[in-house]
Design an enzyme around this catalytic site. Structure first.
Site, short mmCIF file in Angstrom:
data_model
loop_
_atom_site.label_atom_id
_atom_site.label_comp_id
_atom_site.label_asym_id
_atom_site.label_seq_id
_atom_site.Cartn_x
_atom_site.Cartn_y
_atom_site.Cartn_z
N SER A 43 0.80 -1.22 0.00
CA SER A 43 0.00 0.00 0.00
C SER A 43 0.84 1.28 0.00
O SER A 43 0.32 2.35 -0.28
CB SER A 43 -0.96 0.02 1.20
OG SER A 43 -0.23 -0.09 2.42
N ASP A 309 -3.07 7.98 8.33
CA ASP A 309 -4.03 7.09 8.99
C ASP A 309 -3.39 6.18 10.04
O ASP A 309 -3.95 5.17 10.41
CB ASP A 309 -4.73 6.23 7.96
CG ASP A 309 -3.76 5.41 7.12
OD1 ASP A 309 -2.54 5.51 7.34
OD2 ASP A 309 -4.22 4.63 6.26
N HIS A 312 0.09 4.95 6.89
CA HIS A 312 0.67 5.54 5.69
C HIS A 312 1.02 7.00 5.91
O HIS A 312 0.37 7.69 6.70
CB HIS A 312 -0.31 5.45 4.51
CG HIS A 312 -0.80 4.06 4.26
ND1 HIS A 312 -1.98 3.59 4.78
CD2 HIS A 312 -0.26 3.03 3.56
CE1 HIS A 312 -2.16 2.34 4.40
NE2 HIS A 312 -1.12 1.97 3.66
#
Length: 342
Positions: A43, A309, A312
């Site tokens: 991610s 968050d 990240h």
């Protein structure tokens, strides 16, 4: 993806600064003009965030996600990265690195055939560009996190040789498909991730001056040391390739260490999500407690936060990081990233 974003278009960053002796020795006195980027990872590399930043710094449009293929354009590359992915097959995502490479090989074969048979191929990559493209890797973080979740701290590094053997195989397969320019990001300081440190705390709870988990970051240091050794071996095996190792850890940790002086809040304050002793909500989720219904929404000032968050980096933090990565000072060899071609 938690943070995408508009970043700066590539400027002539090396003008007036001179070109390193190493660059001159390799004849890299001009930009490589990569026609496309192919990205592999988790991610931290999926469409948005770091991936978007590198595309703009290289003067390319955002790279389309391979899994969102309907109506998208792949003329300038594709992103095979997927949230939760790891080098070895892990519990969070089926799209581990070997599968991402297999997807690329299938993508290359299909688009090449379509390009040859179509008169309207503006959305397809030119087959000649696969050899001239930049291939980026930002993966390995989840392999280490899974280790802390499922084994003891002493057992985590034992898995690294096998993990990195699989990484080497991925690079070799791409080389066999014509790839020649590779950008390998090492793993960032996972012991400094607010959610990671809270949800998967190491048994050795020693913290550094930034409140980062020492055991987790020590494991990352060892992984990155072995990753760099792996890159050195790949360079010997593939003399026609340009493989650049990028010390993302160094740059990210320097931001965390100097957050306030760089215009950010406490690095442990993140923008979207709730992390409390009795309530943990990831960004965008809602509590199931009818008596205390809460939703994790975004803060009004994300540009002040390093973490978006709790896992990240924010758009602003990614901008800060990529700006410092692009000049090559955190790379081996130490050349600007737009000169990291064979």
């Amino acid at each position: 993806m938690a943070s995408g974003g508009m970043f700066w278009i590539l400027g002539l960053l090396v003008m007036g600064l001179g070109i390193s002796k190493f660059a001159m020795a390799r004849g890299l006195n001009s930009k490589c003009a990569f026609p496309a980027i192919y990205s592999f990872g988790d991610s931290t590399a999926d469409t948005g965030g770091m991936s978007a930043a590198f595309a703009e710094y290289l003067g390319l449009p955002y790279v389309s996600a391979y899994l969102d293929s309907i109506g998208t354009k792949f003329a300038h590359g594709a992103n095979f990265a997927s949230a939760g992915s790891s080098i070895r097959l892990g519990p969070r995502s089926p799209f581990f690195l070997a599968l991402q490479v297999s997807q690329f090989i299938q993508f290359k074969a299909r688009t090449t055939q379509l390009y040859k048979n179509s008169s309207n191929n503006g959305s397809l990559p030119n087959p000649k560009d696969f050899r001239k493209a930049l291939y980026t890797f930002d993966i390995g973080q989840n392999d280490i996190i899974f280790g802390f979740m499922n084994t003891t701290e002493n057992q985590v590094p034992v898995t690294f040789p096998d993990i990195l053997s699989q990484f080497s195989q991925a690079v070799l397969r791409l080389y066999g498909e014509g790839a020649r320019a590779f950008l390998v990001h090492n793993v960032g300081p996972i012991g400094c991730l607010p959610f990671g440190a809270a949800m998967f705390p190491p048994k050795n709870a020693t913290l550094d001056k930034n409140r980062c988990a020492v055991a987790q970051n020590d494991a990352v240091h060892e992984f990155n040391r072995q990753l760099k050794d792996t890159v050195v071996q790949l360079k010997k095996q593939l003399p026609q390739a340009a493989i650049t190792y990028v010390d993302v850890y160094k740059v990210k940790f320097s931001l965390i260490d100097d957050a306030r002086n760089q215009g950010f809040e406490d690095p442990w304050n993140f923008c979207c999500g709730i992390l409390e002793p009795k309530l943990v909500l990831f960004c965008g989720t809602k509590s199931e407690d009818k008596n205390n219904s809460r939703t994790a929404t975004a803060c009004p000032d994300p540009q002040k936060h390093i973490s978006w968050d709790g896992v990240h980096f924010s758009e602003a933090a990614n901008q800060w990081v990529v700006k410092r990565l692009f000049d090559g000072s955190a790379s081996d060899p130490s050349v600007p990233l737009n000169q990291a071609c064979p």
